[in-house]
Write a protein that holds these residues in place. Structure first.
Motif, PDB file in Angstrom:
ATOM      1  N   HIS A  90       4.291  -7.024 -10.131  1.00 53.97           N
ATOM      2  CA  HIS A  90       4.514  -7.898  -8.977  1.00 53.97           C
ATOM      3  C   HIS A  90       5.029  -7.105  -7.780  1.00 53.97           C
ATOM      4  O   HIS A  90       4.593  -7.301  -6.635  1.00 53.97           O
ATOM      5  N   ASP A  91       5.952  -6.191  -8.043  1.00 54.99           N
ATOM      6  CA  ASP A  91       6.505  -5.381  -6.957  1.00 54.99           C
ATOM      7  C   ASP A  91       5.432  -4.505  -6.328  1.00 54.99           C
ATOM      8  O   ASP A  91       5.398  -4.330  -5.105  1.00 54.99           O
ATOM      9  N   HIS A  92       4.523  -3.992  -7.156  1.00 58.86           N
ATOM     10  CA  HIS A  92       3.468  -3.133  -6.623  1.00 58.86           C
ATOM     11  C   HIS A  92       2.403  -3.938  -5.876  1.00 58.86           C
ATOM     12  O   HIS A  92       1.790  -3.426  -4.933  1.00 58.86           O
ATOM     13  N   VAL A  93       2.160  -5.165  -6.312  1.00 60.25           N
ATOM     14  CA  VAL A  93       1.213  -6.001  -5.572  1.00 60.25           C
ATOM     15  C   VAL A  93       1.771  -6.309  -4.177  1.00 60.25           C
ATOM     16  O   VAL A  93       1.048  -6.275  -3.174  1.00 60.25           O
ATOM     17  N   ASP A  94       3.062  -6.588  -4.122  1.00 59.07           N
ATOM     18  CA  ASP A  94       3.691  -6.902  -2.838  1.00 59.07           C
ATOM     19  C   ASP A  94       3.944  -5.664  -1.993  1.00 59.07           C
ATOM     20  O   ASP A  94       3.950  -5.742  -0.759  1.00 59.07           O
ATOM     21  N   ASN A  95       4.138  -4.531  -2.656  1.00 55.54           N
ATOM     22  CA  ASN A  95       4.469  -3.287  -1.942  1.00 55.54           C
ATOM     23  C   ASN A  95       3.624  -2.143  -2.490  1.00 55.54           C
ATOM     24  O   ASN A  95       4.123  -1.279  -3.235  1.00 55.54           O
ATOM     25  N   PRO A  96       2.345  -2.103  -2.172  1.00 51.98           N
ATOM     26  CA  PRO A  96       1.462  -1.052  -2.715  1.00 51.98           C
ATOM     27  C   PRO A  96       1.931   0.336  -2.300  1.00 51.98           C
ATOM     28  O   PRO A  96       2.445   0.531  -1.196  1.00 51.98           O
ATOM     29  N   ARG A  97       1.785   1.296  -3.197  1.00 61.67           N
ATOM     30  CA  ARG A  97       2.075   2.688  -2.852  1.00 61.67           C
ATOM     31  C   ARG A  97       1.155   3.602  -3.663  1.00 61.67           C
ATOM     32  O   ARG A  97       0.374   3.134  -4.498  1.00 61.67           O
ATOM     33  N   ASP A  98       1.253   4.872  -3.413  1.00 63.80           N
ATOM     34  CA  ASP A  98       0.347   5.842  -4.024  1.00 63.80           C
ATOM     35  C   ASP A  98       0.879   6.253  -5.393  1.00 63.80           C
ATOM     36  O   ASP A  98       1.539   7.277  -5.542  1.00 63.80           O
ATOM     37  N   ASP A  99       0.615   5.422  -6.392  1.00 67.67           N
ATOM     38  CA  ASP A  99       1.030   5.756  -7.752  1.00 67.67           C
ATOM     39  C   ASP A  99       0.038   5.143  -8.731  1.00 67.67           C
ATOM     40  O   ASP A  99      -0.918   4.461  -8.351  1.00 67.67           O
ATOM     41  N   LEU A 100       0.261   5.391 -10.001  1.00 66.34           N
ATOM     42  CA  LEU A 100      -0.699   4.987 -11.018  1.00 66.34           C
ATOM     43  C   LEU A 100      -0.725   3.473 -11.222  1.00 66.34           C
ATOM     44  O   LEU A 100      -1.765   2.905 -11.564  1.00 66.34           O
ATOM     45  N   THR A 101       0.398   2.805 -11.024  1.00 62.86           N
ATOM     46  CA  THR A 101       0.413   1.352 -11.175  1.00 62.86           C
ATOM     47  C   THR A 101      -0.462   0.687 -10.117  1.00 62.86           C
ATOM     48  O   THR A 101      -1.284  -0.188 -10.430  1.00 62.86           O
ATOM     49  N   THR A 102      -0.298   1.072  -8.854  1.00 60.05           N
ATOM     50  CA  THR A 102      -1.138   0.515  -7.792  1.00 60.05           C
ATOM     51  C   THR A 102      -2.605   0.832  -8.047  1.00 60.05           C
ATOM     52  O   THR A 102      -3.489  -0.006  -7.816  1.00 60.05           O
ATOM     53  N   TYR A 103      -2.874   2.037  -8.547  1.00 59.78           N
ATOM     54  CA  TYR A 103      -4.252   2.413  -8.885  1.00 59.78           C
ATOM     55  C   TYR A 103      -4.837   1.466  -9.936  1.00 59.78           C
ATOM     56  O   TYR A 103      -5.966   0.970  -9.794  1.00 59.78           O
TER      57      TYR A 103
END
Length: 423
Positions: free
Chosen positions: A225-238
């Motif tokens: 949820h945090d990555h959906v709201d705050n995308p960044r350059d890491d494996l989870t967002t990928y």
């Protein structure tokens, strides 16, 4: 940005809709005969599985047990390799041998793709991860890993006795994986609890074991949820954004792969680092040789991986069959002991010895077949850097009390406590 619809439902709600699978009676207690009653969860196995496997290889190379609902333990390299490569007769839909078997319809994806996946799905799921684990991608993480190792040793200054497992080895892969996935580095202690719950809790009552899994996936859902709201350059967002067959990954695929990376990417590597330090602490000649000749470390490291391979994987038999003289039934477990394969004298000269300048060393520490570890370059980098920094900073060390070293039970073996005396 709103939370991606794929992750709007609670994982517990989604799990409630899945087929239940099979649960077996929990059997614990001393093993009566390792050839007919083996158990990888007993303290005798954790203390020294090599003696047990060597004896079995001589008198009963494919051992059997009625525990865990029935299973087999091959101890020869050729048998382990044959099963690892045979995806037609053995399924990977469950790779932790315990008292629960997920239903056959969970294949070919499994709960933690790609390690739990069967062909042809496996090929595509594995391919998604390859860019993050190339040699070049791993090399970019080396400087930060080295700096972190130095920081860990800085924190040990002034101590006469340190726990090299808890204070050093276990922290390194936790930090590396947290950085790759974009998780808070201070969550390391939570990772340890997740790992021990998943890998060492196979004989817990089902409700308690499921509760531990719920804790893990609730944590992963919060991170997603945090990555959906705050995308960044890491494996989870990928993983959230990547497409597979023209569609984004199912939520269970994203979370399952993250669970795989968090569990398998940490415990395997900290076990290899800890076991290597344990060997060097109890073998002064090897330690002194590596301190005097650091260039030998890459070769020695491969031998330490062979001799103390941390990982054993499980498979499930697909259909009733006779295999190499034993009658296997559908859904029997197969415990693929890569440590046993690595100590087979038919495959390795002086197999029971640690020969740190061994030149020919095609070991199976990272597995065999289609599921060979996708993160082997990363694990090798972490192990090499961890040993380089330790030997540079602490060249003189030994076991403070050999009897106080404890080892993990289950399918990933490494020191859980490793008290070393410095100097």
């Amino acid at each position: 940005m709103t939370v991606d619809d794929r992750f709007g439902r609670d994982f517990q709600e989604m799990r409630a809709e899945r087929p239940i699978g099979t649960r077996n009676e929990i059997v614990t207690g001393p093993v009566s005969d390792w050839a007919t009653d083996f158990s990888h969860t007993e303290s005798e196995w954790a203390a020294d599985p090599y003696r047990i496997q060597d004896e079995l290889r001589q008198r009963c190379p494919i051992a059997h047990t009625e525990r865990f609902g029935g299973g087999w333990l091959p101890t020869r390299y050729e048998d382990v390799a044959a099963i690892a490569y045979d995806t037609d007769r053995f399924s990977s839909r469950a790779i932790i041998m315990g008292n629960f078997r997920p239903p056959p319809e969970l294949a070919p994806i499994g709960g933690s793709p790609p390690i739990s996946s069967d062909p042809p799905f496996h090929h595509h799921a594995r391919k998604l991860l390859l860019p993050a684990f190339t040699k070049n991608a791993v090399a970019r993480r080396e400087a930060a890993t080295r700096a972190f190792c130095h920081a860990l040793i800085d924190a040990l200054e002034g101590e006469d006795v340190v726990d090299a497992a808890r204070d050093y080895a276990q922290h390194i892969p936790m930090r590396v994986i947290a950085d790759m996935l974009g998780f808070p580095p201070e969550d390391g202690p939570r990772f340890r609890a997740f790992i021990e719950g998943v890998l060492e809790g196979v004989n817990l009552p089902p409700e308690e074991r499921l509760g531990r899994m719920d804790n893990l996936f609730d944590y992963l859902l919060a991170q997603i949820h945090d990555h959906v709201d705050n995308p960044r350059d890491d494996l989870t967002t990928y993983l959230i954004n990547v497409e597979f067959g023209g569609h984004k990954l199912e939520s269970s695929h994203v979370a399952g792969t993250m669970a795989l990376l968090l569990i398998a990417g940490i415990d395997t590597t900290w076990s290899a680092i800890g076991a290597s330090l344990w060997h060097l602490a109890k073998t002064p000649a090897d330690r002194e040789r590596l301190v005097a000749d650091p260039g030998l470390l890459p070769t020695a490291m491969e031998e330490l991986l062979r001799a103390y391979a941390p990982v054993t994987m499980a498979r499930l038999v697909k259909e009733d069959m006779s295999w190499n003289g034993v009658d296997m039934k559908a859904d029997d477990w197969i415990l693929l002991s890569f440590p046993a394969a690595n100590r087979d004298p038919a495959q390795f000269d002086r197999a029971d010895e640690v020969v740190i300048d061994r030149e020919v060393n095609r070991h199976a520490a990272f597995g065999l077949g289609i599921h060979r570890c996708v993160g082997s370059h990363l694990a090798r980098m972490e192990l090499r850097v961890a040993l380089e920094v330790w030997l540079e900073r602490i060249p003189d060390f030994g076991l403070a009390d050999p009897a106080s070293v404890t080892w993990a039970t289950g399918q990933v073996r490494g020191p859980r406590t490793l008290p070393l005396r410095i100097g």
